[in-house]
Design a protein around this motif. Structure first.
Motif, short mmCIF file in Angstrom:
data_model
loop_
_atom_site.label_atom_id
_atom_site.label_comp_id
_atom_site.label_asym_id
_atom_site.label_seq_id
_atom_site.Cartn_x
_atom_site.Cartn_y
_atom_site.Cartn_z
N ALA A 578 0.82 -1.21 0.00
CA ALA A 578 0.00 0.00 0.00
C ALA A 578 0.86 1.26 0.00
O ALA A 578 1.98 1.28 0.54
CB ALA A 578 -0.92 0.01 1.23
N LYS A 579 0.35 2.33 -0.61
CA LYS A 579 1.02 3.63 -0.57
C LYS A 579 0.90 4.22 0.83
O LYS A 579 -0.16 4.14 1.45
CB LYS A 579 0.39 4.58 -1.57
N GLY A 580 1.97 4.83 1.30
CA GLY A 580 1.96 5.35 2.66
C GLY A 580 2.25 6.84 2.76
O GLY A 580 3.02 7.39 1.96
N LEU A 581 1.65 7.48 3.74
CA LEU A 581 1.96 8.86 4.11
C LEU A 581 2.31 8.84 5.60
O LEU A 581 1.46 8.50 6.43
CB LEU A 581 0.76 9.79 3.87
N ILE A 582 3.56 9.19 5.91
CA ILE A 582 4.05 9.12 7.28
C ILE A 582 4.29 10.54 7.77
O ILE A 582 5.08 11.29 7.17
CB ILE A 582 5.35 8.29 7.36
N MET A 583 3.62 10.92 8.88
CA MET A 583 3.72 12.30 9.37
C MET A 583 4.06 12.33 10.86
O MET A 583 3.16 12.37 11.72
CB MET A 583 2.41 13.05 9.11
N PRO A 584 5.34 12.31 11.20
CA PRO A 584 5.73 12.48 12.60
C PRO A 584 5.73 13.96 12.97
O PRO A 584 5.73 14.83 12.10
CB PRO A 584 7.15 11.92 12.62
N SER A 585 5.74 14.23 14.27
CA SER A 585 5.91 15.61 14.73
C SER A 585 7.38 15.85 15.04
O SER A 585 8.07 14.98 15.59
CB SER A 585 5.08 15.85 15.99
N LYS A 586 7.87 17.02 14.70
CA LYS A 586 9.27 17.39 14.91
C LYS A 586 9.69 17.23 16.37
O LYS A 586 10.85 16.89 16.66
CB LYS A 586 9.49 18.83 14.46
N THR A 587 8.73 17.44 17.31
CA THR A 587 9.08 17.44 18.74
C THR A 587 8.42 16.31 19.52
O THR A 587 8.28 16.39 20.74
CB THR A 587 8.68 18.79 19.36
N ASP A 588 8.01 15.25 18.81
CA ASP A 588 7.35 14.11 19.47
C ASP A 588 8.36 13.34 20.32
O ASP A 588 9.41 12.91 19.82
CB ASP A 588 6.73 13.19 18.41
N LEU A 589 8.03 13.14 21.60
CA LEU A 589 8.92 12.39 22.49
C LEU A 589 8.60 10.91 22.52
O LEU A 589 9.38 10.12 23.05
CB LEU A 589 8.83 12.96 23.92
N TYR A 590 7.43 10.49 21.99
CA TYR A 590 7.10 9.06 21.90
C TYR A 590 7.68 8.47 20.62
O TYR A 590 8.37 7.44 20.62
CB TYR A 590 5.60 8.78 21.81
N TRP A 615 4.25 21.34 19.59
CA TRP A 615 3.21 20.70 20.41
C TRP A 615 3.49 19.22 20.68
O TRP A 615 2.65 18.51 21.22
CB TRP A 615 1.85 20.86 19.74
N GLY A 616 4.67 18.74 20.31
CA GLY A 616 5.04 17.37 20.63
C GLY A 616 4.14 16.34 19.99
O GLY A 616 3.71 16.49 18.84
N HIS A 617 3.83 15.30 20.76
CA HIS A 617 3.01 14.21 20.22
C HIS A 617 1.61 14.68 19.85
O HIS A 617 1.05 14.25 18.83
CB HIS A 617 2.94 13.07 21.23
N VAL A 618 1.02 15.55 20.67
CA VAL A 618 -0.38 15.92 20.43
C VAL A 618 -0.55 16.80 19.20
O VAL A 618 -1.68 17.12 18.81
CB VAL A 618 -1.00 16.62 21.67
#
Length: 642
Positions: A578-590, A615-618
């Motif tokens: 499947a085609k994927g779109l991956i979007m992490p947050s720059k400041t995510d600690l998890y 805003w981290g993970h949220v």
């Protein structure tokens, strides 16, 4: 399709009732939808009318004028033929106020539930397939009216009957004093003590004081829409309610045991009229019924359209899998909660499962679903799913609940889509956090079913650091003095509050705290208030402690390579078609963006977009409008791409 917005009237002619006879009995009703569809009967309750003048109406659950492709109305006239019926004595059907002499006013005869045909599965056992009993639909009650609610009703009844202007029902003008006294005597019972303690009666600024609320909502509500004799006659119907008077000679248990229809019983946890303990007792005798408790401070009114969150909880749909094998054992009757938005015939199906801390009843998925939003039901058929262990519905057996894996959740969701909703392929699976881990699992568990997936602030495998972070809140809960190894008899306040405090620092980036974002533009005066109100209260008010631990265990053990490829993580990623779109947050600690970069390097066809947020993970949830806008833009581009 037909939808009769006007109230219609059926003339029965001479009609015998419990207290005598009505020379020309009339039943008021409305119909919605196509008569060829499955039929839903939805009668009124005390205070309810088909028109807009009742304290409560039917429109919060039904009405094609309210149904749109993105609405949550559960009695949808596009799916069902819905018939709403007004009780005798409600002012629309035959009532003291509209019946000519000699049966007018105080001479109107006593009416029973049986006369109204409200005890459907008892009176017509072969006519009714299913029934839903929300305790807030008090006049659709299947029960014996117990001594306590019978006694509570004596209060407003006495206040009206004894008033100086009621005149034993022979008033010439509206008995203002009597109806106002009735409303005030009634009002304290409709909501819970906790609701009043939190000043729910102010309705977010609609009223300035308790007295304003009583005068406008309760006195005004009855004065504007009700006749005094109607109020008392209908209340008498309620007081006399008892299904066992119809059959079984007053033997209540036998009468309940004889009901053949399938039932859904939904009391409110803090209902002062019909406490959930009464429902639990009735469940002992019903042979084919499910009990789902509305966990709300709105008391009896939780089921009547007063609170949006309670409406959403009531309107969630539940799929019963029957006996269902999971990683840690078996669920005797596994249930998956879900919601649908849009046209089921649309082959552009979007699956949007919940994350940790999210519930369908809390509107957790609403930030991306709705008209004009990226998951627009005018464009897609959207199905939102609740994870096992998120409390929708509550699991069985507390600490003995078996371990449930992501794969178990995906198999259950797939069953709902294919067996129940007739879906053959998912255009895209979208998820945030634990929802994102499910999005990763879908194309691994069912590689030919999913075309695309979007994983927001998440990963295909829970990293050692992520597992370690989760050990903190988990340990705080398990070691607390009131958790009692999961065998607590009341809410373990110490454990849940400790859990929330340990968890809270991980949800946001350090810069977010450094810039005092936790004060939420003045909503909180200090850090401790933020933690107590946002984190402690959020879990204490909405979550069960065993649910929290069970769901956290699912998260900790997340790993797509366990499903296939024998633990070979890179191979499992490379196998995803499947085609994927991956979007992490720059400041995510998890789920730091570095982990996402590694995963994308192994995926065949995936794009990486880092959310530029403090805003981290949220950042991947609904917390910050700027982040939601960024996520929306990238998902829209991904869904529209060839």
């Amino acid at each position: 399709m037909s939808q009769d917005l006007e109230i219609q009237y059926y003339h029965h002619g001479r009609f015998r009732v419990a207290g005598g006879v009505l020379p020309d009995a009339i039943t008021a009703y409305q119909t919605f939808g196509d008569p060829k569809n499955p039929v839903i009967v939805f009668p009124t309750c005390y205070g309810g009318k088909l028109d807009t003048n009742g304290l409560l109406g039917q429109s919060y659950m039904v009405g094609e004028d309210k149904v749109t492709p993105y609405s949550l109305i559960v009695l949808d006239p596009r799916k069902y033929y819905v018939v709403t019926l007004a009780l005798f004595s409600n002012g629309e059907s035959s009532s003291p106020s509209n019946t000519p002499a000699p049966y007018n006013g105080p001479y109107f005869p006593t009416i029973s539930y049986e006369d109204n045909a409200y005890y459907w599965p008892v009176m017509y056992p072969d006519f009714v397939e299913r029934y839903i009993f929300d305790r807030s639909f008090s006049n659709f009650s299947l029960i014996l009216v117990k001594i306590h609610p019978h006694l509570f009703l004596e209060g407003p009844k006495a206040a009206l009957s004894a008033s100086k202007d009621f005149q034993n029902g022979h008033y010439k003008s509206t008995p203002q004093h009597g109806i106002r006294a009735f409303g005030r005597a009634y009002s304290a019972w409709a909501y819970s003590q906790a609701w009043y303690a939190k000043k729910g009666y102010l309705f977010d600024g609609k009223y300035t004081s308790l007295n304003d609320f009583l005068r406008e909502d309760w006195e005004g509500g009855f004065l504007e829409g009700w006749d005094a004799n109607d109020l008392l006659t209908l209340l008498n119907t309620w007081q006399m309610g008892d299904v066992s008077l119809i059959r079984d000679g007053g033997y209540f248990a036998n009468c309940l045991g004889a009901i053949k229809a399938r039932g859904l019983i939904m009391p409110c946890k803090k209902d002062l009229y019909f406490p959930p303990e009464d429902c639990q007792n009735e469940m002992k005798f019903l042979n084919n019924a499910k009990l789902v408790i509305i966990d709300s401070e709105w008391g009896h009114m939780s089921g009547g359209g007063s609170n949006v969150q309670d409406d959403e909880f009531i309107q969630a749909e539940y799929y019963h899998h029957g006996r269902f094998k999971v990683a840690g054992g078996v669920l005797p009757d596994a249930v998956t909660a879900y919601r649908t938005y849009g046209d089921p015939s649309n082959d552009k199906v979007i699956v949007f499962p919940t994350c940790y801390g999210a519930k369908l009843a809390l509107g957790s998925q609403d930030y991306l679903v709705g008209e004009g939003k990226v998951l627009d039901p005018n464009k897609y058929f959207v199905v939102t799913f609740a994870l096992f262990c998120n409390g929708e519905p509550a699991p069985y057996d507390g600490p003995y609940f078996p371990f449930v894996s992501y794969e178990d959740n995906i198999r259950a969701q797939h069953a709902v889509l294919t067996k129940h909703l007739g879906v053959r392929k998912a255009f895209c699976v979208v998820g945030f956090s634990m929802g994102g881990q499910q999005a990763y699992h879908w194309p691994v568990v069912f590689p030919d079913f999913v075309e695309r997936f979007v994983s927001i602030c998440s990963s295909a495998r829970t990293s050692p650091h992520n597992q370690c972070f989760l050990e903190g809140p988990k340990a705080a809960m398990l070691a607390s003095k009131d958790f009692a190894d999961g065998h607590y008899q009341s809410t373990p306040q110490h454990g849940i509050r400790a859990f929330g405090r340990v968890y809270s620092a991980w949800a946001y980036g350090q810069t977010w705290f450094r810039e005092y974002k936790h004060l939420m533009d003045g909503e909180y005066p200090d850090l401790n208030s933020f933690i107590r109100e946002r984190w402690e209260a959020g879990y204490v008010n909405n979550w069960d402690a065993n649910d929290m631990i069970a769901l956290l265990n699912t998260w900790q053990k997340g790993d797509i390579s366990i499903v296939r490829d024998g633990g070979d993580y890179e191979k499992a990623l490379k196998s995803i078609k499947a085609k994927g779109l991956i979007m992490p947050s720059k400041t995510d600690l998890y789920f730091p963006p570095e982990d996402s970069e590694t995963e994308v390097s192994h995926l065949r066809n995936a794009k990486l977009h880092v959310i530029p947020s403090i805003w981290g993970h949220v950042a991947g949830g609904s917390a910050n409008p700027q982040d939601v806008a960024f996520i929306t833009e990238k998902i829209a581009e991904f869904l529209q791409a060839p």
